[in-house]
Scaffold this active site. Structure first.
Site, PDB file in Angstrom:
ATOM      1  N   GLU A 251       0.723  -1.434  -0.353  1.00 22.46           N
ATOM      2  CA  GLU A 251      -0.409   0.385  -0.085  1.00 22.46           C
ATOM      3  C   GLU A 251       1.137   1.657   0.163  1.00 22.46           C
ATOM      4  OE1 GLU A 251      -3.002  -0.295  -0.280  1.00 22.46           O
ATOM      5  OE2 GLU A 251      -4.156  -1.868   0.667  1.00 22.46           O
TER       6      GLU A 251
ATOM      7  N   LYS B 122      -2.942 -12.094  11.713  1.00 25.86           N
ATOM      8  CA  LYS B 122      -3.414 -13.565  11.338  1.00 25.86           C
ATOM      9  C   LYS B 122      -2.791 -14.345  12.664  1.00 25.86           C
ATOM     10  CE  LYS B 122      -2.484 -11.870   6.938  1.00 25.86           C
ATOM     11  NZ  LYS B 122      -1.361 -11.674   5.068  1.00 25.86           N
TER      12      LYS B 122
END
Length: 392
Positions: free
Chosen positions: A182, A197
């Site tokens: 990003e 995660k």
């Protein structure tokens, strides 16, 4: 034959569009996207206006819809959508790892109360079906450990720096140009994304609920040319590894750069690919490998969850009951390569068993042992003058 699932979709970005694409190209999945909720009214879109709504209740309170698929960025809004949909008796698929990590125990309780199903394979390792395997294949095997490259952005950057022709800034810029990073890559390079995660994987591996803030994460943003040269000289590659294992009846877990040797399966995991290695008592080591980023790989995991819902699949969270109240602990000693600014930090972190020390005009490092809880306490991950690599 099962009835066709009618889907209400939140978000039509890269993954949302990828889902619509793969759903309409895949035969055999009895499901269709009926309504899509988006924010921006005047943004050009590839589908006709009749698909779209700007009111979330048109999906959440629509009794004709069976499944809500949540694919938005905002974790707070995502939690409101997901929790409301579950309480309204709808099955839900989500890819929002931050939201799930921060609210996993509450979402677990809502599922118990309502009987609704929440699936989130796409939130963890893209196209790799690791949660389903942990839930089904390893439901009774005695798992000892899980290690994973769970972030395609950082793995791409580390691949380019390990090849010797790019420094960190150059590799990051290339990752951004190719769409793997990003414009603001902090969640990835500071290792928050793989920490979220790991928070999820901790539950499906060992049945423990842990808040993300209790897990130590250290990213790659402070990587220098000297660190990369050190790794190459030793025959290592640096990989950002999420690790959890069971030690003396407790579960430990952390995310940090790790020296990977040439005989490790992780050594050959390049670019935006992800990989997970499980250590088990009966099945020994198992290795999973696949693309962890991108529109279609992530959408394929969402699609797999939708397909499972056709057959009324749900996570059983067997390990939560099997392992009871097994504790999570950061009171764990690890050996590290530590590049540091001054001797005061070594004392502050209580680095012990130093077996190698190097100092020059440009850099200084030690190889020694430090406790994870000490790194957490002193917020080492917030410093810009330190780099730590686990000596695996």
């Amino acid at each position: 034959m099962n009835k066709k699932l009618r889907i209400g979709l939140f978000g039509f970005g890269v993954v949302g569009q990828g889902l619509y694409d793969v759903l309409h190209k895949t035969k055999g999945i009895n499901a269709e996207v009926v309504k899509i909720c988006v924010k921006h009214r005047h943004k050009p879109r590839s589908l006709s206006d009749e698909y779209f709504t700007f009111e979330k209740d048109e999906i959440l309170n629509n009794d004709s819809l069976d499944v809500v698929v949540e694919l938005i960025d905002n974790a707070d809004e995502a939690f409101e959508i997901v929790s409301t949909a579950l309480r309204n008796g709808k099955a839900v698929v989500s890819a929002n790892k931050k939201m799930i990590a921060e609210h996993l125990e509450e979402l677990y309780d809502i599922q118990l109360q309502t009987g609704s199903s929440l699936l989130y394979e796409a939130a963890v390792c893209g196209s790799i079906p690791i949660i389903r395997n942990l839930e089904e294949y390893y439901d009774n095997d005695l798992l000892n450990s899980l290690d994973g490259i769970c972030n395609g952005t950082t793995n791409y950057i580390l691949t380019k720096t390990s090849e010797g022709d790019k420094n960190y800034d150059e590799a990051l810029k290339e990752a951004q140009e190719k769409g793997f990073a990003e414009s603001n890559p902090s969640l990835d390079v500071l290792a928050f994304d793989p920490k979220y995660k790991l928070t999820i994987l901790l539950n499906h591996t060992f049945g423990v609920f842990v808040k993300p803030e209790h897990i130590f994460n250290f990213g790659i943003q402070n990587l220098t040319l000297e660190d990369s040269i050190f790794a190459r000289e030793k025959g290592f590659r640096i990989k950002l590894i999420a690790h959890t294992s069971k030690i003396n009846g407790k579960v430990v877990g952390y995310v940090m750069p790790t020296f990977v040797r040439a005989d490790s399966m992780f050594y050959q995991v390049h670019d935006e690919f992800n990989a997970v290695q499980l250590g088990a008592a009966f099945s020994d080591q198992q290795f999973f490998y696949g693309k962890g980023a991108g529109s279609h790989p992530t959408a394929s995991a969402v699609l797999s969850d939708i397909s499972a819902l056709v057959y009324h699949y749900r996570y059983e969270y067997k390990k939560v009951e099997q392992n009871g109240a097994i504790p999570f602990s950061s009171n764990h000693l690890i050996e590290v390569y530590l590049r540091y600014p001054d001797e005061a930090l070594l004392k502050e972190l209580n680095v012990t068993d130093i077996r190698q020390r190097f100092s020059s005009h440009d850099t200084q490092y030690v190889i020694g042992k430090v406790r994870i809880d000490t790194l957490l306490k002193h917020k080492v991950n917030e410093r810009d003058d330190v780099f730590i690599v686990k000596w695996d």
